[in-house]
Design a protein around this motif. Structure first.
Motif, PDB file in Angstrom:
ATOM      1  N   LEU A 334      19.388  -6.125   0.779  1.00 34.96           N
ATOM      2  CA  LEU A 334      18.084  -5.475   0.932  1.00 34.96           C
ATOM      3  C   LEU A 334      17.783  -4.600  -0.283  1.00 34.96           C
ATOM      4  N   LEU A 335      18.777  -3.844  -0.730  1.00 40.19           N
ATOM      5  CA  LEU A 335      18.561  -2.970  -1.888  1.00 40.19           C
ATOM      6  C   LEU A 335      18.203  -3.780  -3.126  1.00 40.19           C
ATOM      7  N   ARG A 336      18.898  -4.878  -3.341  1.00 39.00           N
ATOM      8  CA  ARG A 336      18.618  -5.710  -4.514  1.00 39.00           C
ATOM      9  C   ARG A 336      17.173  -6.223  -4.477  1.00 39.00           C
ATOM     10  N   ARG A 337      16.752  -6.662  -3.317  1.00 38.56           N
ATOM     11  CA  ARG A 337      15.394  -7.195  -3.176  1.00 38.56           C
ATOM     12  C   ARG A 337      14.338  -6.100  -3.378  1.00 38.56           C
ATOM     13  N   GLU A 338      14.544  -4.952  -2.764  1.00 34.47           N
ATOM     14  CA  GLU A 338      13.536  -3.887  -2.835  1.00 34.47           C
ATOM     15  C   GLU A 338      13.454  -3.283  -4.238  1.00 34.47           C
ATOM     16  N   LEU A 339      14.596  -3.131  -4.905  1.00 41.38           N
ATOM     17  CA  LEU A 339      14.575  -2.577  -6.261  1.00 41.38           C
ATOM     18  C   LEU A 339      13.899  -3.546  -7.229  1.00 41.38           C
ATOM     19  N   ALA A 340      14.138  -4.842  -7.045  1.00 44.33           N
ATOM     20  CA  ALA A 340      13.486  -5.842  -7.890  1.00 44.33           C
ATOM     21  C   ALA A 340      11.974  -5.829  -7.667  1.00 44.33           C
ATOM     22  N   ALA A 341      11.546  -5.648  -6.419  1.00 47.04           N
ATOM     23  CA  ALA A 341      10.111  -5.630  -6.116  1.00 47.04           C
ATOM     24  C   ALA A 341       9.412  -4.442  -6.766  1.00 47.04           C
ATOM     25  N   ARG A 342      10.172  -3.386  -7.037  1.00 46.40           N
ATOM     26  CA  ARG A 342       9.597  -2.185  -7.652  1.00 46.40           C
ATOM     27  C   ARG A 342       9.854  -2.132  -9.158  1.00 46.40           C
ATOM     28  N   ASP A 343      10.373  -3.216  -9.710  1.00 45.71           N
ATOM     29  CA  ASP A 343      10.583  -3.340 -11.160  1.00 45.71           C
ATOM     30  C   ASP A 343      11.481  -2.234 -11.691  1.00 45.71           C
ATOM     31  N   VAL A 385      22.604   5.421   5.036  1.00 40.40           N
ATOM     32  CA  VAL A 385      21.263   5.139   4.537  1.00 40.40           C
ATOM     33  C   VAL A 385      21.263   5.110   3.006  1.00 40.40           C
ATOM     34  N   ALA A 386      20.241   4.464   2.479  1.00 36.72           N
ATOM     35  CA  ALA A 386      19.973   4.475   1.036  1.00 36.72           C
ATOM     36  C   ALA A 386      18.582   5.047   0.853  1.00 36.72           C
ATOM     37  N   LEU A 387      18.473   6.104   0.051  1.00 33.39           N
ATOM     38  CA  LEU A 387      17.190   6.771  -0.169  1.00 33.39           C
ATOM     39  C   LEU A 387      16.756   6.530  -1.609  1.00 33.39           C
ATOM     40  N   LEU A 388      15.615   5.882  -1.775  1.00 28.86           N
ATOM     41  CA  LEU A 388      15.025   5.747  -3.101  1.00 28.86           C
ATOM     42  C   LEU A 388      14.278   7.038  -3.389  1.00 28.86           C
ATOM     43  N   ALA A 389      14.553   7.637  -4.534  1.00 26.94           N
ATOM     44  CA  ALA A 389      14.006   8.971  -4.791  1.00 26.94           C
ATOM     45  C   ALA A 389      13.691   9.147  -6.264  1.00 26.94           C
ATOM     46  N   GLU A 390      13.020  10.248  -6.558  1.00 26.96           N
ATOM     47  CA  GLU A 390      12.774  10.668  -7.935  1.00 26.96           C
ATOM     48  C   GLU A 390      13.036  12.160  -8.019  1.00 26.96           C
ATOM     49  N   ARG A 391      13.460  12.596  -9.180  1.00 25.97           N
ATOM     50  CA  ARG A 391      13.716  14.020  -9.362  1.00 25.97           C
ATOM     51  C   ARG A 391      12.430  14.816  -9.277  1.00 25.97           C
ATOM     52  N   ALA A 392      12.545  16.070  -8.890  1.00 25.59           N
ATOM     53  CA  ALA A 392      11.360  16.898  -8.673  1.00 25.59           C
ATOM     54  C   ALA A 392      10.542  17.083  -9.932  1.00 25.59           C
ATOM     55  N   ASP A 393      11.183  17.014 -11.118  1.00 24.23           N
ATOM     56  CA  ASP A 393      10.456  17.246 -12.353  1.00 24.23           C
ATOM     57  C   ASP A 393       9.865  15.962 -12.929  1.00 24.23           C
ATOM     58  N   GLU A 394       9.949  14.842 -12.188  1.00 30.42           N
ATOM     59  CA  GLU A 394       9.357  13.597 -12.650  1.00 30.42           C
ATOM     60  C   GLU A 394       7.963  13.418 -12.054  1.00 30.42           C
ATOM     61  N   PRO A 395       7.054  12.759 -12.762  1.00 29.83           N
ATOM     62  CA  PRO A 395       5.729  12.514 -12.220  1.00 29.83           C
ATOM     63  C   PRO A 395       5.797  11.552 -11.039  1.00 29.83           C
ATOM     64  N   PRO A 396       4.959  11.719 -10.006  1.00 31.89           N
ATOM     65  CA  PRO A 396       4.977  10.810  -8.864  1.00 31.89           C
ATOM     66  C   PRO A 396       4.541   9.424  -9.253  1.00 31.89           C
ATOM     67  N   ARG A 397       5.024   8.423  -8.510  1.00 33.61           N
ATOM     68  CA  ARG A 397       4.619   7.052  -8.758  1.00 33.61           C
ATOM     69  C   ARG A 397       4.486   6.329  -7.432  1.00 33.61           C
ATOM     70  N   ALA A 398       3.989   5.126  -7.476  1.00 31.52           N
ATOM     71  CA  ALA A 398       3.786   4.332  -6.267  1.00 31.52           C
ATOM     72  C   ALA A 398       5.121   4.054  -5.595  1.00 31.52           C
ATOM     73  N   THR A 399       5.136   4.041  -4.265  1.00 31.63           N
ATOM     74  CA  THR A 399       6.390   3.856  -3.524  1.00 31.63           C
ATOM     75  C   THR A 399       6.615   2.418  -3.140  1.00 31.63           C
ATOM     76  N   SER A 400       5.696   1.519  -3.384  1.00 31.56           N
ATOM     77  CA  SER A 400       5.906   0.119  -3.029  1.00 31.56           C
ATOM     78  C   SER A 400       5.231  -0.751  -4.044  1.00 31.56           C
ATOM     79  N   SER A 401       5.549  -2.041  -3.990  1.00 33.42           N
ATOM     80  CA  SER A 401       4.987  -2.980  -4.967  1.00 33.42           C
ATOM     81  C   SER A 401       3.639  -3.508  -4.552  1.00 33.42           C
ATOM     82  N   GLY A 402       3.199  -3.193  -3.358  1.00 32.87           N
ATOM     83  CA  GLY A 402       1.891  -3.668  -2.893  1.00 32.87           C
ATOM     84  C   GLY A 402       1.985  -5.053  -2.353  1.00 32.87           C
TER      85      GLY A 402
END
Length: 402
Positions: A334-343, A385-402
């Motif tokens: 699942l992780l491999r598929r979801e990470l690939a979908a988000r480039d 669980v596996a949590l996809l995250a970004e550091r607080a000092d990074e700009p926000p981005r889309a959470t899915s590939s659409g």
């Protein structure tokens, strides 16, 4: 370092040669330097002694800054030496307590004694290893209020000493001494000294908490995110009402401290929020996670894991904050598929409380893409669980590939 190397090093010719060498971080430069020194006719013993110190001075710059360029070291002495910035804080505490004559028992190469002498404290620096004592005397030579004694605790007269700094020898050659009864001096001996005089005892940050005394102050110190020491303070050196302290020193020269009278109770476990906090290691070691969670308006992600979660971001120097983008079951396919979908091609993997080796997991994810992210592998209320995250000092981005 053997006595023969010390004798070779402490000659006017060797010291002048050492001080004449330009600092360099290039291995190629060192190789060329060896050839040049031999061609210039320097004896092999002198070249070996000088190059050993040349390499140690380069490594010591991280702890001692420009002071490293006039100091002498041993491998073990450098490893156990206190960073100069931290040593300055130790010295400041002795000065603020009004103590004038400090015995530095187990002074090593003299890092803490240097900081104390720089504040005009009288320092009797004691070192049982003859070679290390000689190097400490060289390093402390610029300060007339400091003297070095080659000896051990049993041979030192502490009359007239009104404060003690003690860094027990916790290594024997390359071997760490796990039993505090094997340290020099023994931990129980050090604690007895601390009951009789104001003292600071420097220990490893992973010290068994069951061995800590009931009274005094235990202060864990981190530098740039790495927990570097635990200090037990007693008498006038211990601050009233503080039994546990986490001192967090940033790479930007910032300093922040979280304190409490005793270990704080853990916060309640709750649902995953938008933010996950990873407390600084000093906060974890001091068992002040519950206190920090309360300040952040947060809750524990799991009763056995040192992660805090909250619904809003509260900047703090005591923890790294991550914005949670997605929550998934911990399943590699699942992780491999979801990470690939988000480039996602660049991934920082953090794990706590799960038996997974990130180095083994990474190639299985087959990462390819232009984006970066953080993947937190942990437990939430007992579930892996596996949590996809970004550091607080990074700009926000889309959470899915659409």
């Amino acid at each position: 370092m053997e006595s023969a190397e010390l004798r070779e090093l402490l000659t006017p010719e060797a010291l002048a040669l050492l001080d004449s060498l330009e600092p360099s971080t290039s291995t190629d430069d060192v190789v060329r330097l060896v050839g040049r020194l031999r061609r210039d006719g320097h004896p092999a013993g002198r070249v070996a002694a000088v190059l050993s110190q040349y390499r140690l001075r380069r490594r010591a710059a991280a702890k001692f800054g420009p002071f490293a360029e006039r100091m002498l070291f041993t491998e073990g002495g450098l490893e156990q030496a206190t960073r100069l910035r931290v040593a300055a804080l130790h010295a400041g505490r002795f000065a603020a307590a009004g103590l004038e004559h400090v015995a530095d028992l187990g002074c090593g190469i003299g890092g803490d004694a240097m900081a104390m002498a720089a504040l005009d404290l009288r320092v009797t620096a004691v070192e049982r290893d003859e070679v290390t004592a000689a190097l400490a005397a060289y390093n402390l030579a610029p300060w007339p209020t400091a003297r070095v004694v080659h000896g051990d605790l049993a041979s030192i007269d502490l009359d007239g000493v009104d404060g003690i700094w003690l860094d027990p020898a916790r290594r024997e050659g390359a071997r760490r001494l796990a039993d505090p009864g094997d340290w020099a001096p023994r931990l129980d001996t050090a604690l007895e000294l601390a009951r009789r005089r104001p003292a600071g005892i420097k220990l490893g940050p992973g010290m068994d908490r069951g061995l800590l005394p009931d009274s005094g102050e235990a202060q864990w110190v981190s530098v740039g995110g790495d927990v570097v020491e635990l200090v037990l303070w007693s008498g006038r050196l211990a601050r009233p009402g503080i039994g546990r302290a986490a001192l967090v020193l940033g790479t930007d020269d910032s300093a922040h401290e979280l304190t409490a009278e005793h270990d704080s109770d853990d916060a309640a476990v709750g649902a995953l929020g938008e933010w996950v906090y990873e407390p600084d290691g000093a906060v974890i070691r001091a068992r002040l996670i519950g206190l920090l969670a309360g300040r952040l308006g947060g809750r524990m992600l799991d009763p056995t894991i040192a992660y805090i979660t909250a619904d809003r971001l509260t900047p703090t120097p005591f923890a790294r904050a991550f914005r949670v983008l997605e929550r998934w079951p911990l399943d590699v396919r699942l992780l491999r598929r979801e990470l690939a979908a988000r480039d996602i091609g660049v991934l920082e993997i953090k794990k706590r409380g799960v038996d997974i080796d990130p180095a083994v997991l990474r190639p299985k994810l087959q990462l390819r893409g232009e984006h970066s992210a953080v993947l937190i592998l942990t437990r939430a209320a007992g579930e892996k669980v596996a949590l996809l995250a970004e550091r607080a000092d990074e700009p926000p981005r889309a959470t899915s590939s659409g």
